[in-house]
Scaffold this active site. Structure first.
Site, mmCIF file in Angstrom:
data_model
loop_
_atom_site.group_PDB
_atom_site.id
_atom_site.type_symbol
_atom_site.label_atom_id
_atom_site.label_comp_id
_atom_site.label_asym_id
_atom_site.label_seq_id
_atom_site.Cartn_x
_atom_site.Cartn_y
_atom_site.Cartn_z
ATOM 1 N N ASP A 38 -11.015 4.870 4.010
ATOM 2 C CA ASP A 38 -9.836 5.610 4.473
ATOM 3 C C ASP A 38 -9.554 6.741 3.504
ATOM 4 O O ASP A 38 -9.508 6.529 2.293
ATOM 5 C CB ASP A 38 -8.618 4.683 4.542
ATOM 6 C CG ASP A 38 -8.702 3.723 5.712
ATOM 7 O OD1 ASP A 38 -9.545 3.955 6.603
ATOM 8 O OD2 ASP A 38 -7.948 2.738 5.735
ATOM 9 N N ASP A 41 -9.707 1.024 19.887
ATOM 10 C CA ASP A 41 -8.880 -0.072 19.372
ATOM 11 C C ASP A 41 -8.467 -0.908 20.565
ATOM 12 O O ASP A 41 -7.868 -0.388 21.515
ATOM 13 C CB ASP A 41 -7.628 0.471 18.664
ATOM 14 C CG ASP A 41 -7.989 1.231 17.392
ATOM 15 O OD1 ASP A 41 -9.009 0.882 16.763
ATOM 16 O OD2 ASP A 41 -7.259 2.178 17.036
#
Lengths: 252, 192
Positions: free
Chosen positions: A11, A130
């Site tokens: 990230d 997702d």
């Protein structure tokens, strides 16, 4: 034989790694390039950089970062997060990324998948999905998992394949962060319903979870973040284990 | 000086980065003189065959490539364009290698993405490289094995993953993305 891939995800915020521990030999755990190089040395098969930077002006930092990553590492890498237009994609690919991943923007504008595929080839379009099991059905979520869509996951994966996606990165929100294992059922259902590779994400907590993933589904790769960042499972140890368990992996 | 042929295909930057890491100067160019005067030429590419061939012909680069006398390395689409013909877009290619490029039948996942091994290795391009090593692939079309094949990969079926004819070399995998093993192969080519 084609090998199963192990993919750490980093990230990135404002050009820095958000999570990450001090690996031995790394001076600055927040430096994405140092971390990436360490993963390469450890035998990672690919890397995914997910930009969680909120503001548009700071995104220029991302393109600069991609340029530096491409200069330094000699394995493929994907860049995702906030990619909304063919211009965003073009800047990132020209900076040296091998693939981009699109998520919410593909749901909002499915034609974007086709545009990227036509311009840069299907191989560089990863559609990230997702998904959450809700009322007996796997549903697609967007905006970092905050918003439900009317899309059923098994319909959406077929659509994205038809639109020109080269790979699917499937994250089960039910499993993500639990360290209880990958979502085997939906991973296998998705793998069976499309003919493009599927990367499974969410839930990896042990080495056995990767073994189970590769033995019971047709997933081409397993992706994880925290277990690698925090050194809970060093990649060399994971690969040694998988090799001993007769899973086809790249041995370095 | 190493010339990297500039055309409408991606992945050119990665090749130049790999050469920089090895300490070689390179230029990305479509200039005939610069290409023909280079010590080595690399013909990279990720893209679509018919539009790439059209671009090469429009720029006159098809004849330039065929007339190169120094060692040239084609990568991925580069390899496919060096063959006689590609099913992708029904394309007449450069005709350096006497083989055909076909689409993988959908018996397994296509594209073939990831790390795969190779066998039946011949020649100096693979020096100091263990045959159980893996290289990185991403492609949906493959070249059929022929007598010029110097390495074979098996995915869905055995195909030509490296081909050589005189000074022309090519690999289906991406050495510039294949970690240290790929770097060794590039080094072998650069030291030919």
């Amino acid at each position: 034989m084609l090998k199963k891939r192990i993919i750490p995800c980093l990230d990135i915020q404002d050009g820095r790694t958000v999570k990450g521990i001090n690996f031995v030999g790394i001076r600055d755990a927040g430096d994405p390039i140092e971390l990436a190089k360490q993963y390469v040395a450890h035998g990672a098969d690919e890397l995914v950089f997910l930009d969680i930077t909120a503001t548009v002006e700071k995104r220029k930092t991302l393109v600069e970062l991609v340029t530096h990553i491409a200069e330094e590492i000699n394995i493929p890498f994907t860049v995702g997060g906030g990619i909304n237009s063919i211009e965003d994609v073009s800047a990132i690919i020209k900076a040296g990324a091998d693939k981009v991943s699109v998520n919410s923007s593909a749901v909002k504008n499915p034609e974007l998948i086709t545009e990227i595929a036509n311009e840069f080839g299907s191989q560089c379009v990863v559609v990230a999905i997702d998904t959450k099991f809700l009322d007996g059905e796997w549903i697609v979520f967007v905006h970092g998992g905050r918003t439900a869509t009317p899309l059923k996951t098994l319909d959406w994966v077929q659509q994205v394949e038809a639109l020109g996606a080269g790979e699917i990165l499937l994250t089960s929100m039910n499993n993500d962060g639990t360290k209880a294992g990958f979502a085997l059922d939906i991973t296998e259902a998705v793998s069976k319903s499309v003919n493009i590779p599927v990367i499974a994400s969410g839930g990896a907590g042990t080495k056995q979870h990767f073994k189970t993933l590769f033995e019971t589904t047709q997933a081409s790769a397993g992706l994880a973040a925290s277990i690698f960042h925090y050194g809970e499972i060093p990649i060399p140890e994971l690969k040694q284990y998988l090799k001993n368990e007769n899973i086809a992996i790249r041995w370095t | 000086m190493i010339a990297i042929i500039k055309y409408n295909a991606g992945n050119i930057r990665s090749v130049q980065n790999a050469l920089n890491r090895l300490g070689y100067d390179s230029i990305i160019t479509d200039d005939k003189t610069k290409i023909l005067n280079a010590d080595k030429v690399i013909f990279p590419g990720v893209g679509e065959a018919s539009s790439a061939m059209k671009y090469l012909k429009d720029k006159g680069l098809d004849d330039v490539i065929r007339s190169i006398e120094k060692p040239m390395l084609g990568i991925c689409l580069g390899l496919q364009l060096m063959c006689d013909y590609s099913e992708e877009g029904d394309t007449e290619c450069l005709g350096i290698f006497n083989t055909q490029v076909k689409k993988f039948p959908p018996k397994e996942k296509v594209p073939h993405i990831g790390w795969n091994s190779f066998a039946e290795v011949k020649g100096e391009l693979f020096q100091h490289i263990q045959t159980e090593s893996d290289m990185y692939y991403v492609h949906s079309y493959y070249a059929e094995k022929n007598e010029q094949t110097i390495a074979v990969c098996n995915y869905i079926k055995p195909f030509a993953t490296a081909i050589q004819h005189n000074n022309f070399y090519a690999t289906q995998f991406h050495p510039e993305k294949s970690a240290d093993v790929g770097t060794q192969l590039l080094k072998n080519f650069l030291e030919l």
